[in-house]
Design a protein around this motif. Structure first.
Motif, short mmCIF file in Angstrom:
data_model
loop_
_atom_site.label_atom_id
_atom_site.label_comp_id
_atom_site.label_asym_id
_atom_site.label_seq_id
_atom_site.Cartn_x
_atom_site.Cartn_y
_atom_site.Cartn_z
N ASP A 173 0.83 -1.20 0.00
CA ASP A 173 0.00 0.00 0.00
C ASP A 173 0.87 1.26 0.00
OD1 ASP A 173 -2.52 1.06 0.03
OD2 ASP A 173 -2.46 1.42 2.22
N ILE A 174 1.92 1.22 0.81
CA ILE A 174 2.80 2.40 0.93
C ILE A 174 3.60 2.60 -0.36
CG2 ILE A 174 4.84 3.28 2.16
CD1 ILE A 174 3.48 1.85 4.70
N LEU A 175 4.10 1.49 -0.92
CA LEU A 175 4.83 1.60 -2.19
C LEU A 175 3.93 2.20 -3.26
CD1 LEU A 175 6.75 -1.82 -2.40
CD2 LEU A 175 7.77 0.45 -2.16
N ASP A 176 2.68 1.74 -3.27
CA ASP A 176 1.76 2.14 -4.33
C ASP A 176 1.32 3.61 -4.20
OD1 ASP A 176 0.53 1.18 -6.68
OD2 ASP A 176 -1.41 1.24 -5.68
N ALA A 177 1.53 4.16 -3.02
CA ALA A 177 1.08 5.55 -2.81
C ALA A 177 2.15 6.58 -3.21
CB ALA A 177 0.71 5.75 -1.34
N GLY A 178 3.37 6.12 -3.45
CA GLY A 178 4.46 7.08 -3.66
C GLY A 178 5.16 6.92 -4.99
N ALA A 179 6.38 7.41 -5.04
CA ALA A 179 7.15 7.46 -6.29
C ALA A 179 7.52 6.08 -6.81
CB ALA A 179 8.43 8.28 -6.07
#
Ligand code: NAP
Length: 286
Positions: free
Chosen positions: A204-210
């Motif tokens: 989820d965190i990877l998908d939210a950022g660069a």
């Protein structure tokens, strides 16, 4: 009406041949192992007994084969493509191979008056099914122009990159980067799991950022579900890393990351994961 051939009915070849048939093209098929063409025959495909027989019957023959050894065997072997190459016959090879293999096939075919296009593809099983591949063609321009209506049924982006060899090298560079990305992704997930982090949170965190990208999204969902149904066989990813390292050797270009990643994939092959999806690398790292 122009006749088309297709050699190699693996994961990618089956989907690509299906798209040609569904677009209304007459397609003659051959696969080394018989029995893989039932569904395509129902769509109207005919079968031929050898690559040479396909080539003899067709104006343009496409191929999608495992690796350089397969591409050479289908071209130069007994009853291979070369045996039936005559003036103006077209051969378009989508397989991921090294530039030298592609150039050898090109030279042999053109010496007989035939025309050759290398056309490795970027994109996996789903883009092959949806006709949304990226096609990295290089070689005979007249064949490219003639094959373009077919290529447009297979891909969303179709490039002509110039001389034979450029398509092969481009594909190797792209896949080398993908292998490295996937390995770093799997290592990160494995470390997170050991560190008692929630994998879904990491995704989820990877998908939210660069770092958001379709590869992590797709493969992350499979890893989370512990499901590795094969879109891109791990053995082929390792083959592409091997081809990249070979190209690096020839050009004296250091590839330390790729060398390490290749060792990871080699280990995964030895662990018996060659036929699984390349995301199964995670199993060896967790
Ligand atoms: P695959 O499912 O393993 O299919 C390989 C095909 O090659 C099969 O038709 C196989 O025939 C044939 N073959 C293997 N060795 C042969 C030989 N010595 N002589 C004749 N035929 C031979 O592979 P794939 O996933 O479709 O991939 C095909 C190519 O596309 C590979 O170069 C791969 O790197 C590349 N590629 C794959 C993907 C992907 O996501 N899957 C994406 C882009 C590019 P049998 O049925 O007889 O084994």
């Amino acid at each position: 009406m122009k006749q088309f051939g297709f050699l190699g009915l693996g994961i990618m070849g089956t989907a690509m041949a299906r798209n040609l048939l569904q677009a209304g093209y007459p397609v003659t098929l051959w696969n080394r192992t018989p029995g893989k063409s039932g569904e395509l025959e129902q769509l109207g495909a005919t079968l031929a007994p050898t690559p040479a027989a396909v080539m003899a019957r067709c104006d343009i023959t496409f191929a999608m084969l495992a690796d350089p050894a397969a591409a050479r065997e289908v071209c130069f072997g007994d009853d291979g493509v070369l045996a039936a190459t005559t003036t103006r016959k077209g051969y378009v090879d989508f397989s991921t191979v090294d530039a030298a293999t592609s150039q050898d096939i090109s030279a042999a075919l053109t010496a007989r008056g035939g025309r050759y296009l290398e056309a490795p593809v970027s994109g996996s099983k789903k883009p092959a099914e949806e006709g949304s591949l990226i096609i990295l063609a290089a070689g005979d321009r007249s064949l490219f122009d003639e094959a373009l209506p077919c290529l447009e049924k297979l891909g969303k982006k179709i490039l002509h990159l110039g001389a034979v060899g450029n398509g092969a090298r481009m594909k190797i560079v792209v896949n080398m980067i993908m292998g490295g990305m996937l390995a770093a992704f799997c290592e990160g997930l494995a470390l997170g799991e050991k560190g008692e982090l929630n994998l879904a949170d990491i995704l989820d965190i990877l998908d939210a950022g660069a770092l958001a990208n379709p590869l992590f999204r797709l493969k992350g969902a499979g890893i989370l579900a512990d499901s590795y149904s094969t879109a891109f066989p791990l053995k082929h990813m390792q083959k592409d890393l091997r081809l990249a390292l070979d190209l690096g050797d020839r050009l004296a270009q250091p590839l330390p990351c790729t060398a390490a990643v290749n060792e990871l994939f080699k280990g995964a092959r030895r662990a018996g994961l060659g036929e699984e999806d390349f995301s199964a690398l995670f199993k060896t790292l967790r």
